[in-house]
Design a protein around this motif. Sequence first.
Motif, PDB file in Angstrom:
ATOM      1  N   ARG A  92       0.782  -1.235   0.000  1.00 27.28           N
ATOM      2  CA  ARG A  92       0.000   0.000   0.000  1.00 27.28           C
ATOM      3  C   ARG A  92       0.811   1.281   0.000  1.00 27.28           C
ATOM      4  O   ARG A  92       0.254   2.358  -0.182  1.00 27.28           O
ATOM      5  CB  ARG A  92      -0.958   0.017   1.186  1.00 27.28           C
ATOM      6  CG  ARG A  92      -0.334   0.223   2.555  1.00 27.28           C
ATOM      7  CD  ARG A  92      -1.422   0.150   3.619  1.00 27.28           C
ATOM      8  NE  ARG A  92      -0.973   0.474   4.967  1.00 27.28           N
ATOM      9  CZ  ARG A  92      -1.038   1.684   5.516  1.00 27.28           C
ATOM     10  NH1 ARG A  92      -1.520   2.699   4.811  1.00 27.28           N
ATOM     11  NH2 ARG A  92      -0.631   1.884   6.748  1.00 27.28           N
ATOM     12  N   CYS A  93       2.142   1.188   0.173  1.00 20.33           N
ATOM     13  CA  CYS A  93       2.874   2.447   0.239  1.00 20.33           C
ATOM     14  C   CYS A  93       4.370   2.264   0.062  1.00 20.33           C
ATOM     15  O   CYS A  93       5.007   1.541   0.836  1.00 20.33           O
ATOM     16  CB  CYS A  93       2.609   3.131   1.589  1.00 20.33           C
ATOM     17  SG  CYS A  93       3.359   4.752   1.734  1.00 20.33           S
ATOM     18  N   ALA A  94       4.932   2.930  -0.952  1.00 23.14           N
ATOM     19  CA  ALA A  94       6.378   3.135  -1.040  1.00 23.14           C
ATOM     20  C   ALA A  94       6.628   4.549  -0.556  1.00 23.14           C
ATOM     21  O   ALA A  94       6.305   5.526  -1.234  1.00 23.14           O
ATOM     22  CB  ALA A  94       6.864   2.956  -2.472  1.00 23.14           C
ATOM     23  N   LEU A  95       7.159   4.658   0.661  1.00 17.47           N
ATOM     24  CA  LEU A  95       7.390   5.958   1.281  1.00 17.47           C
ATOM     25  C   LEU A  95       8.697   6.511   0.736  1.00 17.47           C
ATOM     26  O   LEU A  95       9.769   5.966   1.000  1.00 17.47           O
ATOM     27  CB  LEU A  95       7.451   5.789   2.792  1.00 17.47           C
ATOM     28  CG  LEU A  95       7.168   7.005   3.672  1.00 17.47           C
ATOM     29  CD1 LEU A  95       5.742   7.503   3.468  1.00 17.47           C
ATOM     30  CD2 LEU A  95       7.397   6.662   5.138  1.00 17.47           C
ATOM     31  N   LEU A  96       8.596   7.588  -0.032  1.00 17.07           N
ATOM     32  CA  LEU A  96       9.721   8.063  -0.831  1.00 17.07           C
ATOM     33  C   LEU A  96      10.339   9.303  -0.194  1.00 17.07           C
ATOM     34  O   LEU A  96       9.691  10.335  -0.063  1.00 17.07           O
ATOM     35  CB  LEU A  96       9.235   8.389  -2.241  1.00 17.07           C
ATOM     36  CG  LEU A  96      10.258   8.485  -3.358  1.00 17.07           C
ATOM     37  CD1 LEU A  96      10.994   7.176  -3.534  1.00 17.07           C
ATOM     38  CD2 LEU A  96       9.571   8.889  -4.653  1.00 17.07           C
ATOM     39  N   GLY A  97      11.605   9.193   0.216  1.00 18.53           N
ATOM     40  CA  GLY A  97      12.309  10.317   0.818  1.00 18.53           C
ATOM     41  C   GLY A  97      13.579  10.631   0.061  1.00 18.53           C
ATOM     42  O   GLY A  97      13.806  10.146  -1.042  1.00 18.53           O
TER      43      GLY A  97
END
Length: 497
Positions: free
Chosen positions: A266-271
């Motif tokens: 549900r989520c690729a947290l991109l930083g």
Amino acid sequence: MTLMPEWLAQRASLTPGRPALACGDERLTFADLDRRAAAVAERLRRAGVKAGDRVALLAGNGVGFAAMVHAVPRAGGVLVPLNVRLAPPELAWQVADAGATLLAHDDAHAEEAERLRADGSGLRAVAVSELDGSEGAGAVASRPVPVDLAALHTIVYTSGTMGRPKGAMLTFGNHFWSAVGSALNLGLRDDDVWLACLPLFHVGGLAILLRGVIYGMPVVIHQSFDPARVNSAIDEEGVTIVSVVAAMLRRMLDARGAAPYPQSFRCALLGGGSAPAALLEECAARGVPVAATYGLTEAASQVATALPPEVLRRPGAAGKPLFPTEARIVDDEGHECARGVVGEIVVRGPTVMAGYYGLPEETARVLRDGWLRTGDAGYLDDDGYLYVLDRRDDLIISGGENVYPAEIEAALASHPDVVEAGVTGVPDERWGQVVVAAVVLRPGAAITEDDLRTHCRERLAGYKTPSRIRFVDTLPRNTIGKLLRREVRELLAALLP
């Protein structure tokens, strides 16, 4: 003083049998992790760790690292995670700067630890394997005491992209409110599993370990980033959230081929900086949910996050500030800017650090009236979404016009033959500065410097178009994939006449 139950002990009491960590063949429940951290904490006390002592940790990703994260505060110490990729003089400087009395290390870094111990400073060194041992060994002297949210938990050194690193003092409250803000934004599901493939010694990796305990969420740890292994973990280990930077996500997609990701992801947290628009568009076309973020060590990780549905509706936006956090844009005099006007991003809230260790003047410079001066340039749109342009120190002024390197890099990266680009300014007698770029091309690409300049001129003002472009094999990045502009400048200085 605001007290709350010690996090791991409370979690082990609430959900003792729930999976906590998975790394390779190791599997720990929260009860297992609690017993392990308790035993390590007792061994740390026996090794002489007292309240307030700085305990440096030189170790790669693994369960031993995670146990130390919980054991050091339980023993009364302050954790100082060290970047394992630093050179010996850099490590020695950070250990001395933090005033560490004990250095814990894994077996892979025993030689570096011995060199640091032998320098005559009185630093003691101990292997994590000796502290960790078998989880049942040794009687645990006392139960964990409640934590004071104002107390110092960690000293995390900044990446040093703007010069010598500074030790950001992060409290229990900083970490707790960061976890709360992230959960209120992303939400929590019963089946959530967070994958940590970033280095745990950076604040983004450390945050995952702490959030896992606070949320009661299992965390899968990878010792290093391998795109095929990450994809496999999403498919086979139930990973629902993964923290990555743009270059890592690109490699995941390339390794994936045409195979879709499961609905559970549900989520690729991109930083680590803005993602190329072409990458986000490809993710949208392939059904890969991307959440764009803006964060920094001094704010205990996330400041703002754009959820997957917002990412393409507002290209380039880092989202709205998390619930406990305020963000404003100010000019050089500290006055708040109107919406849409570029200035410096300032942040306020319970995630903002207590200050830089041993640097009262630098602390006073960046912490003013409760606001953290981030040094980053950006703006807020009419709906309150934050757009991050660049470090203010990276700003290029050409002919009196402000040029933000990230904008030029995005234009270059939109060319199908470009893998990535790094942009900086060089002195020019006529314009003050002109834009120059280092570009990595895809294998077999046959485009020229003139082709790329034409591509940029179609998308950018003339003064923003790079005057010179040099093709390189790689760009300098730190351990979490953030572009090191200072080294880009040095690279281009060596390549340009």
